[in-house]
Motif scaffolding. Structure first.
Motif, PDB file in Angstrom:
ATOM      1  N   ASP A   6       0.843  -1.199   0.000  1.00 30.89           N
ATOM      2  CA  ASP A   6       0.000   0.000   0.000  1.00 30.89           C
ATOM      3  C   ASP A   6       0.878   1.249   0.000  1.00 30.89           C
ATOM      4  N   MET A   7       1.011   1.860  -1.167  1.00 26.96           N
ATOM      5  CA  MET A   7       1.819   3.081  -1.295  1.00 26.96           C
ATOM      6  C   MET A   7       0.883   4.279  -1.443  1.00 26.96           C
ATOM      7  N   THR A   8      -0.117   4.361  -0.550  1.00 25.80           N
ATOM      8  CA  THR A   8      -1.065   5.468  -0.579  1.00 25.80           C
ATOM      9  C   THR A   8      -0.953   6.285   0.697  1.00 25.80           C
ATOM     10  N   VAL A  61      -1.273  -7.588  -4.498  1.00 23.96           N
ATOM     11  CA  VAL A  61      -1.806  -6.283  -4.897  1.00 23.96           C
ATOM     12  C   VAL A  61      -0.757  -5.214  -4.623  1.00 23.96           C
ATOM     13  N   PHE A  62      -0.618  -4.296  -5.567  1.00 24.16           N
ATOM     14  CA  PHE A  62       0.125  -3.058  -5.340  1.00 24.16           C
ATOM     15  C   PHE A  62      -0.836  -1.917  -5.600  1.00 24.16           C
ATOM     16  N   VAL A  63      -1.009  -1.034  -4.623  1.00 24.19           N
ATOM     17  CA  VAL A  63      -1.932   0.085  -4.782  1.00 24.19           C
ATOM     18  C   VAL A  63      -1.209   1.368  -4.414  1.00 24.19           C
ATOM     19  N   ILE A  79       0.808  -3.859   3.896  1.00 22.35           N
ATOM     20  CA  ILE A  79       2.083  -3.252   4.282  1.00 22.35           C
ATOM     21  C   ILE A  79       2.093  -1.834   3.735  1.00 22.35           C
ATOM     22  N   LYS A  80       2.013  -0.878   4.630  1.00 23.14           N
ATOM     23  CA  LYS A  80       1.952   0.537   4.252  1.00 23.14           C
ATOM     24  C   LYS A  80       3.368   1.048   4.021  1.00 23.14           C
ATOM     25  N   ILE A  81       3.630   1.486   2.805  1.00 24.55           N
ATOM     26  CA  ILE A  81       4.937   2.031   2.456  1.00 24.55           C
ATOM     27  C   ILE A  81       4.870   3.554   2.559  1.00 24.55           C
ATOM     28  N   GLU A  82       5.685   4.117   3.452  1.00 24.71           N
ATOM     29  CA  GLU A  82       5.692   5.567   3.640  1.00 24.71           C
ATOM     30  C   GLU A  82       7.036   6.145   3.224  1.00 24.71           C
ATOM     31  N   SER A  83       6.975   7.342   2.682  1.00 21.12           N
ATOM     32  CA  SER A  83       8.199   8.079   2.387  1.00 21.12           C
ATOM     33  C   SER A  83       8.825   8.511   3.712  1.00 21.12           C
ATOM     34  N   PRO A  84      10.069   8.956   3.701  1.00 14.49           N
ATOM     35  CA  PRO A  84      10.668   9.422   4.955  1.00 14.49           C
ATOM     36  C   PRO A  84       9.874  10.527   5.631  1.00 14.49           C
ATOM     37  N   GLU A  85       9.134  11.326   4.848  1.00 11.00           N
ATOM     38  CA  GLU A  85       8.324  12.396   5.438  1.00 11.00           C
ATOM     39  C   GLU A  85       7.063  11.837   6.126  1.00 11.00           C
TER      40      GLU A  85
END
Length: 378
Positions: A12-14, A91-93, A34-40
């Motif tokens: 989850d790249m949202t 899934v990639f979202v 799995i929530k992917i977060e940017s460094p910010e």
């Protein structure tokens, strides 16, 4: 994890609301998200108030049952880590703009070449084959563009936003049903596919269902708009001491209401005798309804209507929902203990499955809380 989506892995790249709301529904139903977060970090982490930095209430209420991993996909090392995660995913979202995804090598064609069974879902502002494709989209903007703000302000003299992030949440719900549909089709074909969920088109579809009106026909038979919903008299009605929501709907319900109100004259009024007649006189009908309701107090009306089988309700504040007897009986609001934020209150899962129910098993994670538990890919 339990639920009908147990065993499904979602990368989850949202961020913010549309994507996280949709993926939280998937997580509630058992998917490993799995929530992917940017460094910010997700910007909603900064919503107020909060017990500690990065753990605002909007973030907490949109990201339970998920894992959090911080990766900077613009760097080669983190991009490689992300790709290895996606190789093992169902899934990639993402709500990253498609052009930026393509620059990162995270577009559907590239990822599905590595993982042909992957469902690649893009949560976008606008359909990518139209002239608005590259424009940014936010809830207020989509409410305005979709016609919703105009409809909401028809009776107040100026366009108005609905007092909730409706565009984000409706689009998020759409994402939450589109992905399982694609997964179901994959079970039959064996192949993944790309899915696009655009906010603008989704909200236009949502808004015009009842408001196409005469424009449902070619050529149009009349203006757009559903007259009952747009009546200036359609509102919670003032009682002697408060407000009441009241909606007699069928012929039988209107007859019972006029009898309760001791208004035989209105029961016999040719404007109100059946649904077809009422449809041509909603403004007058609802004004008569408002005049009748104003004659009694709220509790008196609730008592009178209790056994009349006429749709009605007191007008709740959001705070009153915590004490609503039905929500208490169904256990809707749940107390959750967060390992760093302490006790939290969470809205429950409204959809129920008899064999594979979803559950709240994990509160929203602190940023990058799960880097060490996701194995050698990281």
């Amino acid at each position: 994890m339990a639920g009908p989506l147990a065993g499904v892995r979602v990368i989850d790249m949202t961020s913010v609301a549309m994507g996280p709301y949709g993926t939280q529904i998937l997580a509630d139903m058992g998917a490993e998200v799995i929530k992917i977060e940017s460094p910010e970090g997700d910007v909603f982490r900064t919503s107020a108030p909060s017990m500690s930095p990065g753990m605002g209430p909007a973030y907490l209420n949109l990201n339970r049952n998920k894992y959090s991993v911080t990766l900077d996909a613009k760097t080669p090392a983190d991009r490689d880590r992300l790709l290895r995660l996606i190789d093992d995913a169902d899934v990639f979202v993402s709500n990253v703009r498609p052009a930026a995804l393509a620059r990162l090598g995270l577009d559907a064609d590239t990822l599905r070449a590595r993982n042909p069974r992957l469902i690649h879902c893009s949560a976008v502002g606008f359909g990518q084959d139209g002239p608005y494709a590259a424009r940014p989209a936010f809830d207020d903007i989509i409410q305005a563009m979709s016609g919703l703000a105009d409809l909401q302000g028809r009776n107040s003299g100026a366009p108005a936003y609905v007092n909730t992030i409706l565009a984000d949440k409706v689009a998020g719900l759409t994402l939450a049903y589109a992905i399982p549909m694609a997964l179901y089709e994959r079970e039959r074909s064996g192949e993944g596919q790309a899915v696009e969920v655009p906010m603008f088109e989704t909200l236009v579809s949502f808004t015009v269902v009842e408001h196409m009106g005469g424009h449902s026909f070619v050529p149009p038979l009349g203006p757009m708009g559903y007259s009952r919903v747009l009546s200036p008299q359609r509102r919670p009605y003032r009682t002697l001491d408060g407000y009441l929501a009241l909606l007699p709907y069928t012929d039988a319900q209107w007859r019972r209401f006029f009898a309760l109100a001791e208004r035989a004259d209105l029961a016999a009024d040719p404007r109100y005798v059946d649904a077809s007649a009422r449809a041509r006189h909603f403004d007058a009908l609802y004004q008569d309804l408002a005049d009748i309701v104003a004659l009694r107090g709220t509790e008196e009306w609730l008592t009178l209507l209790a056994d009349a089988d006429i749709p009605h309700s007191r007008v709740n504040t959001p705070e009153a929902l915590f004490d609503d007897p039905h929500l208490r009986a169904t256990g809707f609001f749940q107390n959750v203990e967060h390992p760093t934020e302490g006790p939290l209150m969470a809205a429950g899962i409204p959809v129920r499955f008899s064999r594979t129910p979803g559950e709240i098993w994990r509160p929203a994670p602190r940023q990058d809380a799960d880097r060490d538990m996701l194995g050698p890919a990281l």
